[in-house]
Motif scaffolding. Sequence first.
Motif, PDB file in Angstrom:
ATOM      1  N   PRO A  24      -2.083  -1.692   4.469  1.00  0.00           N
ATOM      2  CA  PRO A  24      -1.965  -0.653   3.442  1.00  0.00           C
ATOM      3  C   PRO A  24      -0.533  -0.204   3.211  1.00  0.00           C
ATOM      4  O   PRO A  24       0.228   0.025   4.162  1.00  0.00           O
ATOM      5  N   ILE A  25      -0.167  -0.072   1.932  1.00  0.00           N
ATOM      6  CA  ILE A  25       1.167   0.388   1.543  1.00  0.00           C
ATOM      7  C   ILE A  25       1.103   1.792   0.957  1.00  0.00           C
ATOM      8  O   ILE A  25       1.709   2.730   1.459  1.00  0.00           O
ATOM      9  N   THR A  26       0.365   1.928  -0.155  1.00  0.00           N
ATOM     10  CA  THR A  26       0.284   3.225  -0.833  1.00  0.00           C
ATOM     11  C   THR A  26      -0.949   3.233  -1.721  1.00  0.00           C
ATOM     12  O   THR A  26      -1.723   2.273  -1.731  1.00  0.00           O
ATOM     13  N   ARG A  27      -1.126   4.302  -2.477  1.00  0.00           N
ATOM     14  CA  ARG A  27      -2.254   4.424  -3.398  1.00  0.00           C
ATOM     15  C   ARG A  27      -1.726   4.780  -4.782  1.00  0.00           C
ATOM     16  O   ARG A  27      -0.850   5.634  -4.930  1.00  0.00           O
ATOM     17  N   ASP A  33      -5.867   1.189  -4.056  1.00  0.00           N
ATOM     18  CA  ASP A  33      -4.954   0.961  -2.943  1.00  0.00           C
ATOM     19  C   ASP A  33      -4.002  -0.194  -3.245  1.00  0.00           C
ATOM     20  O   ASP A  33      -4.388  -1.196  -3.859  1.00  0.00           O
ATOM     21  N   GLU A  35      -1.762  -2.927  -1.230  1.00  0.00           N
ATOM     22  CA  GLU A  35      -1.735  -3.470   0.128  1.00  0.00           C
ATOM     23  C   GLU A  35      -0.850  -4.703   0.200  1.00  0.00           C
ATOM     24  O   GLU A  35      -0.674  -5.427  -0.793  1.00  0.00           O
ATOM     25  N   ARG A 116       8.589   7.155   7.288  1.00  0.00           N
ATOM     26  CA  ARG A 116       8.532   8.390   6.503  1.00  0.00           C
ATOM     27  C   ARG A 116       9.571   8.432   5.395  1.00  0.00           C
ATOM     28  O   ARG A 116       9.829   9.501   4.835  1.00  0.00           O
ATOM     29  N   SER A 118      11.507   6.479   1.801  1.00  0.00           N
ATOM     30  CA  SER A 118      11.112   6.135   0.440  1.00  0.00           C
ATOM     31  C   SER A 118      10.044   5.040   0.467  1.00  0.00           C
ATOM     32  O   SER A 118       9.762   4.450   1.515  1.00  0.00           O
ATOM     33  N   LEU A 119       9.482   4.740  -0.693  1.00  0.00           N
ATOM     34  CA  LEU A 119       8.490   3.670  -0.779  1.00  0.00           C
ATOM     35  C   LEU A 119       9.082   2.356  -0.287  1.00  0.00           C
ATOM     36  O   LEU A 119       8.447   1.621   0.480  1.00  0.00           O
ATOM     37  N   ARG A 122       9.360   2.396   3.446  1.00  0.00           N
ATOM     38  CA  ARG A 122       8.066   2.272   4.121  1.00  0.00           C
ATOM     39  C   ARG A 122       7.553   0.831   4.108  1.00  0.00           C
ATOM     40  O   ARG A 122       6.996   0.352   5.099  1.00  0.00           O
ATOM     41  N   ILE A 123       7.751   0.140   2.983  1.00  0.00           N
ATOM     42  CA  ILE A 123       7.342  -1.268   2.927  1.00  0.00           C
ATOM     43  C   ILE A 123       8.174  -2.088   3.913  1.00  0.00           C
ATOM     44  O   ILE A 123       7.646  -2.952   4.631  1.00  0.00           O
TER      45      ILE A 123
END
Length: 331
Positions: A24-27, A33, A35, A116, A118-119, A122-123
Amino acid sequence: MARASFEIGGVRVRAGKSQSLSLPITRLVTGADVELPVRVVHGREPGPTVWIDAAIHGDEAVGVEVVRQVLAALDPKTLCGTLIAVPIVNVLGFMTGSRYLPDRRDLNRSFPGSARGSLASRIAHLMMTEVVAKCEVGIDLHTGSDRRSNLPQIRTDLEDPRTRELAAAFGAPVMLHAKLRDGSLRHAAREQGAKVLLYEAGEAWRMDAWAIDAGVRGVRRVLAALGMTDPVDEEPPPPSAESWRSSWVRARGTGMLHLEADLGQRVEAGERLGGLFDSFGKRVRLVHADRAGIVIGRTEAPLVNSGDAVVHLAEVEPTPEPPPGPPAPEG
């Protein structure tokens, strides 16, 4: 004794099996989702753990097809070791044909990332913790960017003997010693002790068959060199030309570009590479090589401005002369 299963993302893959999973990455705002797609081929026999990835830049499609073809030919029952394949790292960019993430961040300048941040961060963190941290060797697949096409080439640390061996095994026309860039996957992975090859070939958002074929063959050769698969049944490729320095020839004027230099072409200093023309067809400037080398990249843009990069030349080491043979017997 049976080989232990392989764990990733809370999923356990048994020896001799392949399994697809999603991290899972984000929504999205729709509630859907997003992913990270992953496929694990966990060989029945022990061996190295290797990852291959593509589309860190979302407009680079060649590597996605390279991953697909490599996976299609692997049998976990005969594989020694484990292969983790991530065909699309920048999922959000790939869905829109964009090099970047929605916030315009370059994912390949965001490693090792943070859980925690940026996007992009996080990836990057997800890729590092779930994939790279489990591996000894990685192959990062790329294409040219910004209307540029690249000759199949490996960019890596040629000063490291083991990495150099793997680069030579890949068998691309050129292997280039490339400095590490802060924030890149290659830099972050090397900091964790992995040997990383970066493959460049083709043009962004195109499926160049020649770039795909060279990539598939190269990855298969590396897996064979690592003892994970049987040797590839083919004629050995010519040795890769070795380069320790490269730079772009830049336009010295503005105009419509007519390039005469092809990828892979060897040129001499002063050789004509093309010309610039105005809208009526009058030639306003010639483009010449400022050094000898191999053309490893070229712009595909029809219009260039003064200072734009036009042709990427890699200076290559001279091919050593073969040792003299034994003297001919006297008659």
